[in-house]
Each structure stands twice: as structure tokens, then as C-alpha cells.
Design a protein around this motif. Structure first.
Motif, PDB file in Angstrom:
ATOM      1  N   PHE B  34      48.576  38.120  36.181  1.00  0.00           N
ATOM      2  CA  PHE B  34      48.917  36.933  35.358  1.00  0.00           C
ATOM      3  C   PHE B  34      50.259  36.747  35.285  1.00  0.00           C
ATOM      4  N   GLN B  91      45.438  43.088  34.180  1.00  0.00           N
ATOM      5  CA  GLN B  91      44.253  43.269  33.516  1.00  0.00           C
ATOM      6  C   GLN B  91      43.462  44.466  34.347  1.00  0.00           C
ATOM      7  N   ASN B  97      35.660  42.384  28.187  1.00  0.00           N
ATOM      8  CA  ASN B  97      37.165  41.877  28.059  1.00  0.00           C
ATOM      9  C   ASN B  97      38.364  42.749  27.937  1.00  0.00           C
ATOM     10  N   THR B  98      38.882  43.454  28.998  1.00  0.00           N
ATOM     11  CA  THR B  98      39.890  44.139  29.149  1.00  0.00           C
ATOM     12  C   THR B  98      41.321  43.594  28.528  1.00  0.00           C
ATOM     13  N   PRO B  99      42.028  44.141  27.963  1.00  0.00           N
ATOM     14  CA  PRO B  99      43.253  43.463  27.269  1.00  0.00           C
ATOM     15  C   PRO B  99      44.422  43.552  28.506  1.00  0.00           C
ATOM     16  N   LEU B 100      45.344  42.535  28.326  1.00  0.00           N
ATOM     17  CA  LEU B 100      46.349  42.444  29.166  1.00  0.00           C
ATOM     18  C   LEU B 100      47.393  43.422  28.829  1.00  0.00           C
ATOM     19  N   PHE B 102      51.568  43.810  29.453  1.00  0.00           N
ATOM     20  CA  PHE B 102      52.578  43.158  29.951  1.00  0.00           C
ATOM     21  C   PHE B 102      53.562  43.966  30.281  1.00  0.00           C
TER      22      PHE B 102
END
Lengths: 114, 112
Positions: B34, B91, B97-100, B102
Motif C-alpha cells: 500500500f 500486509q 485482518n493482518t496489520p500494516l 509501515f
């Protein structure tokens, strides 16, 4: 365009006090997240929440932290006894589902611990 | 451990001077990469999702590309309003719903 809203925008608290940060996710989203960003550092994951329970949490999310969805619209992060190192921007995010659907972020709450 | 490294940390461009931002990543199975834009005092604003090597996405002056090890955000003929910090996140392909995860971001300044 729907957006994630967070209140307050800035919270100043004495060390040892409890704080509650509030978020209203996008209305048809099902998955909710809290992240934090210490000044000058990366955005870090704290916790994810789905179907009224925690899905995953990081090492940062210790016993001092808790999350709650008290009603159909709000999502809160509570820090029971704040420390100086809790000073950061806290971001709430939501996504419609799992898979690779993007997470949409609010503009954050700046938490300052004195 | 999943990791994201972005370079350069800061980039200063003249208006109209095209360039690229780099995002190198290691992840245990990529679900998605992302790109976000972050203005000062604001939250990350979603730009693109890339799912597999070879994929490209475009939006106005921005184009994102993906290989198996890195992603590039190409900025063509930038304008001062493109000034922001650009964040890359990955991800992992796990259940739920795995976390991002960064990177630190690239702070872009476009000078008129």
C-alpha cells in the motif's frame, strides 16, 4: 466521501492519568485498528478489532491498553495509567473486510503526557 | 519479521522535475503493498494497493509499480501540492485482518 473521525484532536494529560481516545469508523466497515506514531518514527500497529473482540495485538499493546466498541458507531482506545513514552499521535483506521482492502485512517489524536 | 525500508528519507524537487521513491520490503507472503500520502498533522491518506509483481497503478502524476522485492512510486512533473510524506506499507498473507507494517516514509518537497 465517508471518513474516519477522531476526537479529541489534541489531548494533554498528566502522567499516571487515564485517557480515552475516540474514533468513529466509516459506517459500513467491519474491521477496526489503532496505530500510533511517535514523532519522527514509523507508524506502528497497536491492535485490530473485529466482531467485538481483539483480532491481533502488538507487543506495545500491554495491560495498560484496552479497546472497546461501546455502541454501533464508536471505537475507543483507553490507556489506564499513562507514561511519558505514551506521547504520540494515535491513529484509528477501518476497513470494509479482510483480504487486501485498504485501511482508511483518521487524522489522529495527538497525545501529550506531562 | 516483516520489514519495509524507504529511500530516500527526504527528496527536494523543482516543479516539473520527475523522480522516483523506493520501497524495499521483506514479508512472509505478500497480501498487498500500500502507498499512502501523509500531510503534516494529518493521518495517512490511501493512494494505491498493489497485489502482485508486475502490477502498476496510476493516479494523476503518480504511478506505483511492484516487483518481488520492491515498489517504486514515480512522480511525473510534480507540482508544489504534491509536497507530503509518502508512506509504503505491506500486509502479510495471513488469516484475518493482518496489520500494516509501515516504512518511515519519504518526505517530498516540490519547489515552485
Amino acid at each position: 466521501e465517508p471518513e474516519v473521525t477522531q476526537t479529541p484532536s489534541h489531548q494533554v494529560t498528566q502522567m499516571g492519568q487515564e485517557v480515552i481516545l475516540r474514533c468513529v469508523p466509516i459506517s459500513n466497515h467491519l474491521y477496526f485498528y489503532w496505530y500510533r506514531q511517535i514523532l519522527g518514527q514509523k507508524v506502528e500497529f497497536l491492535v485490530s478489532f473485529y466482531n467485538n473482540e481483539i483480532s491481533e495485538k502488538s507487543e506495545i499493546f500491554d495491560d495498560q491498553f484496552s479497546v472497546e466498541r461501546p455502541d454501533g458507531s464508536n471505537f475507543t482506545l483507553k490507556i489506564r495509567s499513562t507514561k511519558l513514552e505514551d506521547s504520540a499521535m494515535y491513529f484509528c483506521a477501518s476497513s470494509p473486510g479482510t483480504g487486501n482492502q485498504p485501511q482508511h485512517f483518521g487524522d489522529g489524536t495527538r497525545l501529550s503526557i506531562l | 519479521e516483516d520489514q519495509v525500508t524507504q529511500s530516500p528519507e527526504a527528496l527536494r524537487l523543482q516543479e516539473g522535475e520527475s523522480s522516483s521513491l523506493n520501497c524495499s520490503y521483506t514479508v512472509s507472503g505478500l497480501r498487498g503493498l500500500f502507498w499512502y500520502r501523509q500531510d503534516p498533522g494529518k493521518g495517512p491518506e490511501f493512494l494505491f494497493t498493489l497485489y502482485s509483481a508486475g502490477e502498476e497503478k496510476e493516479k494523476e502524476r503518480l504511478k506505483a509499480t511492484l516487483t518481488k522485492k520492491e515498489s517504486f512510486l514515480h512522480i511525473t512533473a510534480p507540482k508544489p501540492e504534491d509536497s507530503a510524506t509518502y508512506l509504503c506499507a505491506v500486509q502479510a498473507a495471513k488469516s484475518g485482518n493482518t496489520p500494516l507494517v509501515f516504512g518511515k516514509g519519504t518526505r517530498l518537497s516540490v519547489i515552485a
